[in-house]
Design a protein around this motif. Structure first.
Motif, PDB file in Angstrom:
ATOM      1  N   UNK A  25      48.550  81.847  78.579  1.00  0.00           N
ATOM      2  CA  UNK A  25      50.394  82.817  77.498  1.00  0.00           C
ATOM      3  C   UNK A  25      49.077  83.841  78.079  1.00  0.00           C
ATOM      4  N   UNK A  26      50.877  84.522  78.792  1.00  0.00           N
ATOM      5  CA  UNK A  26      50.809  85.575  79.827  1.00  0.00           C
ATOM      6  C   UNK A  26      51.819  86.184  79.153  1.00  0.00           C
ATOM      7  N   UNK A  27      52.045  87.776  78.678  1.00  0.00           N
ATOM      8  CA  UNK A  27      53.098  88.889  78.967  1.00  0.00           C
ATOM      9  C   UNK A  27      52.318  90.009  79.537  1.00  0.00           C
ATOM     10  N   UNK A  28      54.234  90.537  79.942  1.00  0.00           N
ATOM     11  CA  UNK A  28      53.844  91.370  81.293  1.00  0.00           C
ATOM     12  C   UNK A  28      54.791  92.547  80.298  1.00  0.00           C
ATOM     13  N   UNK A  29      54.686  93.907  80.495  1.00  0.00           N
ATOM     14  CA  UNK A  29      55.183  94.641  79.522  1.00  0.00           C
ATOM     15  C   UNK A  29      54.587  96.264  80.473  1.00  0.00           C
ATOM     16  N   UNK A  30      55.534  96.742  80.091  1.00  0.00           N
ATOM     17  CA  UNK A  30      55.663  98.522  81.283  1.00  0.00           C
ATOM     18  C   UNK A  30      55.083  99.141  80.397  1.00  0.00           C
ATOM     19  N   UNK A  31      54.059 100.236  80.607  1.00  0.00           N
ATOM     20  CA  UNK A  31      53.214 101.050  79.781  1.00  0.00           C
ATOM     21  C   UNK A  31      53.389 102.795  80.546  1.00  0.00           C
ATOM     22  N   UNK A  32      53.732 103.834  79.914  1.00  0.00           N
ATOM     23  CA  UNK A  32      53.305 104.903  81.245  1.00  0.00           C
ATOM     24  C   UNK A  32      52.158 105.588  80.836  1.00  0.00           C
ATOM     25  N   UNK A  33      51.996 106.078  82.429  1.00  0.00           N
ATOM     26  CA  UNK A  33      50.903 105.976  83.122  1.00  0.00           C
ATOM     27  C   UNK A  33      49.599 106.852  81.770  1.00  0.00           C
ATOM     28  N   UNK A  34      50.795 107.378  81.131  1.00  0.00           N
ATOM     29  CA  UNK A  34      48.807 107.780  80.372  1.00  0.00           C
ATOM     30  C   UNK A  34      48.852 106.645  79.103  1.00  0.00           C
ATOM     31  N   UNK A  35      49.009 105.939  78.922  1.00  0.00           N
ATOM     32  CA  UNK A  35      48.614 104.365  78.154  1.00  0.00           C
ATOM     33  C   UNK A  35      47.305 103.423  78.899  1.00  0.00           C
ATOM     34  N   UNK A  36      47.415 104.169  80.651  1.00  0.00           N
ATOM     35  CA  UNK A  36      47.103 103.234  80.913  1.00  0.00           C
ATOM     36  C   UNK A  36      45.811 104.420  82.343  1.00  0.00           C
TER      37      UNK A  36
END
Length: 158
Positions: free
Chosen positions: A133-144
């Motif tokens: 199972x794979x899910x793709x999510x956008x995060x903000x740069x600060x969370x990355x």
């Protein structure tokens, strides 16, 4: 307070502060933060994938010097290389977080066969067909931040 002042105040947008940081995954899921980086002076690119446990401790990471390419290609390579690492380490529930909305859209599109990055998008699709199972999510740069740091350091990889 007069009516005009009250009307003026109510039309002002309400600002809310939101803490943007790394978020732990749901139980039994492994988060994969990915990122791409292109040096503005040289156009040399790098990509990375960072697997963590539910507390945020690093399980494994991969970083690659990609030579010269676009930022979108670097972002996509980070996802593919990170997923390959996760598969090789036998993690079967992966939450991918990346800070490129463009890459998220490309990976979520049903058909990108005529896109300039079709080869890497096809490789992503092949990885999705594996038994996991794979899910793709956008995060903000600060969370990355950690993936951002690794991608930048990836320029130094041979």
């Amino acid at each position: 307070m007069d009516k005009d002042r009250l009307t003026h105040m109510s039309s002002q947008p309400i600002r809310t502060e939101v803490d943007i940081s790394w978020k732990p995954p749901p139980p039994k899921w492994v988060p994969l933060n990915t990122d791409g980086f292109v040096h503005t002076d040289t156009n040399h690119a790098a990509a990375c994938g960072l697997l963590r446990d539910h507390t945020g401790c690093c399980l494994a990471a991969v970083a690659s010097n990609l030579g010269m390419c676009t930022i979108t290609r670097a972002e996509l390579r980070g996802v593919v290389e990170g997923l390959q690492l996760a598969w090789n380490l036998e993690h079967h529930r992966i939450r991918v977080d990346l800070d490129s909305q463009c890459a998220v859209q490309l990976l979520s599109s049903p058909d990108a066969s005529d896109h300039q990055h079709a080869t890497i998008i096809h490789r992503f699709s092949e990885l999705l067909r594996l038994d996991w199972e794979v899910t793709i999510h956008h995060t903000y740069r600060e969370g990355n931040n950690c993936a951002d740091f690794l991608a930048t350091a990836g320029i130094l990889c041979p």
